[in-house]
Design an enzyme around this catalytic site. Sequence first.
Site, mmCIF file in Angstrom:
data_model
loop_
_atom_site.group_PDB
_atom_site.id
_atom_site.type_symbol
_atom_site.label_atom_id
_atom_site.label_comp_id
_atom_site.label_asym_id
_atom_site.label_seq_id
_atom_site.Cartn_x
_atom_site.Cartn_y
_atom_site.Cartn_z
ATOM 1 N N GLY A 16 2.943 -4.968 7.602
ATOM 2 C CA GLY A 16 1.945 -5.734 6.867
ATOM 3 C C GLY A 16 0.822 -6.142 7.804
ATOM 4 O O GLY A 16 0.622 -5.533 8.859
ATOM 5 N N SER A 17 0.139 -7.190 7.431
ATOM 6 C CA SER A 17 -1.040 -7.586 8.197
ATOM 7 C C SER A 17 -0.653 -8.243 9.528
ATOM 8 O O SER A 17 0.440 -8.830 9.659
ATOM 9 C CB SER A 17 -1.880 -8.561 7.377
ATOM 10 O OG SER A 17 -1.123 -9.719 7.124
ATOM 11 N N ALA A 65 6.613 -6.294 -1.375
ATOM 12 C CA ALA A 65 5.442 -7.071 -1.792
ATOM 13 C C ALA A 65 5.552 -7.354 -3.294
ATOM 14 O O ALA A 65 5.985 -6.491 -4.056
ATOM 15 C CB ALA A 65 4.172 -6.273 -1.508
ATOM 16 N N ASN A 101 0.816 -1.224 0.000
ATOM 17 C CA ASN A 101 0.000 0.000 0.000
ATOM 18 C C ASN A 101 0.848 1.272 0.000
ATOM 19 O O ASN A 101 0.430 2.299 -0.523
ATOM 20 C CB ASN A 101 -1.018 -0.013 1.145
ATOM 21 C CG ASN A 101 -0.392 0.061 2.506
ATOM 22 O OD1 ASN A 101 0.763 -0.331 2.691
ATOM 23 N ND2 ASN A 101 -1.131 0.542 3.490
ATOM 24 N N GLU A 126 5.071 -3.555 12.333
ATOM 25 C CA GLU A 126 4.080 -2.483 12.092
ATOM 26 C C GLU A 126 2.906 -3.172 11.413
ATOM 27 O O GLU A 126 2.955 -3.439 10.204
ATOM 28 C CB GLU A 126 4.679 -1.401 11.188
ATOM 29 C CG GLU A 126 5.864 -0.658 11.791
ATOM 30 C CD GLU A 126 5.471 0.278 12.933
ATOM 31 O OE1 GLU A 126 4.268 0.567 13.084
ATOM 32 O OE2 GLU A 126 6.363 0.695 13.678
HETATM 33 N N1 LIG Z 1 1.432 -0.344 10.887
HETATM 34 C C1 LIG Z 1 1.889 0.136 9.761
HETATM 35 O O1 LIG Z 1 2.763 0.990 9.722
HETATM 36 C C2 LIG Z 1 1.373 -0.361 8.457
HETATM 37 C C3 LIG Z 1 1.710 0.326 7.296
HETATM 38 C C4 LIG Z 1 1.260 -0.159 6.075
HETATM 39 C C5 LIG Z 1 0.486 -1.314 6.030
HETATM 40 N N2 LIG Z 1 0.161 -1.954 7.165
HETATM 41 C C6 LIG Z 1 -0.677 -3.143 7.140
HETATM 42 O O2 LIG Z 1 -0.356 -3.976 6.014
HETATM 43 C C7 LIG Z 1 -1.500 -4.688 5.613
HETATM 44 C C8 LIG Z 1 -1.695 -4.575 4.118
HETATM 45 O O3 LIG Z 1 -0.557 -4.912 3.452
HETATM 46 P P1 LIG Z 1 -0.380 -6.350 2.773
HETATM 47 O O4 LIG Z 1 -1.668 -6.876 2.257
HETATM 48 O O5 LIG Z 1 0.779 -6.225 1.834
HETATM 49 O O6 LIG Z 1 0.021 -7.221 4.022
HETATM 50 P P2 LIG Z 1 0.528 -8.733 4.025
HETATM 51 O O7 LIG Z 1 0.743 -9.068 5.448
HETATM 52 O O8 LIG Z 1 -0.332 -9.615 3.222
HETATM 53 O O9 LIG Z 1 1.905 -8.656 3.252
HETATM 54 C C9 LIG Z 1 2.983 -7.887 3.732
HETATM 55 C C10 LIG Z 1 4.273 -8.510 3.257
HETATM 56 O O10 LIG Z 1 4.336 -9.848 3.735
HETATM 57 C C11 LIG Z 1 4.522 -10.751 2.636
HETATM 58 N N3 LIG Z 1 3.766 -11.973 2.892
HETATM 59 C C12 LIG Z 1 2.497 -12.234 2.554
HETATM 60 N N4 LIG Z 1 2.139 -13.473 2.948
HETATM 61 C C13 LIG Z 1 3.210 -13.998 3.550
HETATM 62 C C14 LIG Z 1 3.469 -15.235 4.189
HETATM 63 N N5 LIG Z 1 2.549 -16.176 4.261
HETATM 64 N N6 LIG Z 1 4.671 -15.412 4.727
HETATM 65 C C15 LIG Z 1 5.586 -14.468 4.670
HETATM 66 N N7 LIG Z 1 5.421 -13.282 4.065
HETATM 67 C C16 LIG Z 1 4.239 -13.049 3.521
HETATM 68 C C17 LIG Z 1 4.004 -10.004 1.432
HETATM 69 O O11 LIG Z 1 4.601 -10.495 0.237
HETATM 70 C C18 LIG Z 1 4.416 -8.583 1.745
HETATM 71 O O12 LIG Z 1 5.759 -8.367 1.407
HETATM 72 C C19 LIG Z 1 -2.654 -4.080 6.389
HETATM 73 O O13 LIG Z 1 -2.971 -4.918 7.465
HETATM 74 C C20 LIG Z 1 -2.078 -2.766 6.894
HETATM 75 O O14 LIG Z 1 -2.681 -2.237 8.050
HETATM 76 C C21 LIG Z 1 0.589 -1.516 8.370
HETATM 77 N N1 LIG Z 2 -0.180 5.911 6.183
HETATM 78 C C1 LIG Z 2 0.800 5.174 6.918
HETATM 79 C C2 LIG Z 2 1.134 3.867 6.315
HETATM 80 C C3 LIG Z 2 0.026 2.906 6.586
HETATM 81 O O1 LIG Z 2 -0.498 2.196 5.750
HETATM 82 C C4 LIG Z 2 2.004 6.048 7.144
HETATM 83 O O2 LIG Z 2 1.869 7.254 7.063
HETATM 84 O O3 LIG Z 2 3.064 5.585 7.434
#
Ligand SMILES: NC(=O)c1ccc[n+]([C@@H]2O[C@H](COP(=O)([O-])OP(=O)(O)OC[C@H]3O[C@@H](n4cnc5c(N)ncnc54)[C@H](O)[C@@H]3O)[C@@H](O)[C@H]2O)c1
Ligand SMILES: N[C@@H](CC=O)C(=O)O
Length: 498
Positions: free
Chosen positions: A242-243, A191, A166, A264
Site C-alpha cells: 500500500g502507500s 482494501a 489496485n 511493498e
Molecule cells: N510496492 C508494491 O508492490 C505495491 C503494489 C501495489 C500498490 N502499491 C501502493 O499502494 C498504494 C495504493 O493503494 P491504496 O490506496 O490501497 O493504499 P493504502 O495505503 O491507502 O491502503 C492499503 C491498505 O491499507 C489499509 N489502510 C488504509 N488506511 C489505513 C490506516 N490508517 N491504518 C491501517 N490500514 C490502513 C487499506 O484499507 C488497504 O487495505 C500506492 O501507494 C501504491 O504504490 C504498492
Molecule cells: N504492477 C505491480 C503492482 C503494483 O501496483 C505488480 O506487478 O506487482
Amino acid sequence: MTTLSTTLVKRLEDPRLFRQYAYVNGKWTHGEGGREEAVYDPATNEAIGHIPLLEAKQITAAVDAAEAAFVRWRALRADERCERLLAWYDLIQANREDLATIMTLEQGKPLPDARGEVEYGASFVRWFAEEGKRTYGETIPSHIPNASLGTIKEPVGIAAMITPWNFPLAMITRKAAAALAAGCPVIVKPANETPFSALALAELAERAGIPDGIFNVVLGEPAEVSKILCGEPRIRALSFTGSTRVGRLLMEQSAGTVKRLSLELGGNAPFIVGPDMDPKEAAYAAVAAKFQTAGQDCLAANRILVHESIHDEFVKQFTERMEALTVGNGLQGEVDLGPLIHRQAVEKAAAIVDDAISQGATLVMGDQSQAPGENFFMPVLLTDVTPQMKVWREENFAPVAGITAYSSDEEVIELANDTEYGLAAYVYTHDIRRIWKLMRALEYGMVSVNSVKMTGPPVPFGGVKQSGLGREGGATGIDEYLETKYYCLGALGSVSGS
Ligand SMILES: NC(=O)c1ccc[n+]([C@@H]2O[C@H](COP(=O)([O-])OP(=O)(O)OC[C@H]3O[C@@H](n4cnc5c(N)ncnc54)[C@H](O)[C@@H]3O)[C@@H](O)[C@H]2O)c1
Ligand SMILES: N[C@@H](CC=O)C(=O)O
C-alpha cells in the site's frame, strides 16, 4: 428490485464466488456489531454489495483460529502443502472468468486486464507451491570440537497481510501463497474498496482443501483492524502492500510486538530515454508503462525523462499514441483505461495537474470535459515538468504523465534519484555502457531496460528507500515467512570433516 449485486450474481457462472461475509476459521461470518459498508462499482458509482465490519473480538477470534490450525499445517510435509496449493491454483484458473468479472466490477480495470491479473495472481500460487519444497537449511563447518552445526528453516508463525485495491487478487496471492507454502496460517485484510476478489479466493481455498483457520479474510474499519493485527503478539509477520504513508504507520504500530515486516510501498518510477533511442519506440513503451491500470500502478512511469536531442519528437509520438487510448467502463467493450477508484482520486489527479500548470508546466493533452463519468479522468500529458511540482514529487496514481528534458547521463541520474521512493525505474537505450552506468547508479530495487514488463513469479519484487522492505516472489520470497534456526549438536565424539 434488481440491485447490481443480483445482476452481478447472474453474470457469474458460479454465483457462490460472490460472498458478502468475512471468512474466519472456515466459516462465512457477519459482523456481530451489525456494522457494514457498501462496495461500489467505480465506473457507475452503484453499490455492488456490502461487507460486514467485524468487531475487535472477531479479529481476535481469527487469530485464535489461526493459532490452533498452525500446529497441524506446519506439521504437514512440504509436498502435502504443495498439493493443496496446486489445487487452489487449478481452481483459480478454472474460475478465471468469474474472478475477472468480480474484479472489474469492484476495481474498474478493463476486463482483459482483470483476466491478466487473475493469471498473474495464480502464477504466484503455482510458483510458491513448488518453492515450499526447497526451503533448504545448511551444514556449517564446525569451529567447535566434536560438534555438528547447521540450520533448518521453520515457519515464522501467523502472518497477517494488508493489501491494496489496485491489484485486488495478485497482491494477496503473492503474499499468501508464500506464507502458506512455508507452513504459516494467513489472515488477510483486503482494501474495503475491493473485498470481493479476496472473498472469492477464500471460497476457492476452502474448495482446494486448505484447512479451516489457515486462510482467513477479515473485514473492518481499516485503522481499527490494522491496529489489532499489529499489536497482536501471536502474529509474527506482517506483510503490507500500500502507500508509504500507511506503511510508516503500520511499522510504528508493529514495533511493540517486534514483528517481521515486509513492506511493498509506493513508487515514483523514472522512465529514462537515452539520446540514441528511436523516439517512437520509446514513446509507445512509455505510454504503456504510464497508463496501465489507468496509472494506478506502483510501477507506473511517473516521471518521463527524455534526452533533449529527441524531446520534441518523443512528445509528438507520445501524444499520437495517447490519442488512441480509449476510456470507459471496463465491462463494456474494449477500453484501455477504466475509471479511477473513487471521486477523491479524480480530485487528487486534478489538483496535481493544476499545481503543475500553476508552476509553469505545459498541458499538451487532457480535456476532462470528455470524461465519461464522475470517476473517470482523461489521460493527461504535461511537459516542462520540474522537481518542484507535485507531479514530480508525489506518486500521482492517475493517468497523468509528466515529461522533463535532460542533457547528460549525470543529470538524469541525479534527477531520477531525486525522490524518497525507490521501487522501479525504466531505462530505454541501446548503448551498453549507458545501460550499465544507469542500472548501477539508479537507487531502485528494480531496473527494467528496454522492457515495460518486468514482474512475474521468478523475480524478487521490491523497493529500496521509502518504497519498502523485503522482496516478494523469486527464490527469496518465501524467506519472508521463514525463520532460520541454528543448531549445534555437541559432544558427538570425534567427527571428521564437519
Ligand atoms: N510496492 C508494491 O508492490 C505495491 C503494489 C501495489 C500498490 N502499491 C501502493 O499502494 C498504494 C495504493 O493503494 P491504496 O490506496 O490501497 O493504499 P493504502 O495505503 O491507502 O491502503 C492499503 C491498505 O491499507 C489499509 N489502510 C488504509 N488506511 C489505513 C490506516 N490508517 N491504518 C491501517 N490500514 C490502513 C487499506 O484499507 C488497504 O487495505 C500506492 O501507494 C501504491 O504504490 C504498492
Ligand atoms: N504492477 C505491480 C503492482 C503494483 O501496483 C505488480 O506487478 O506487482
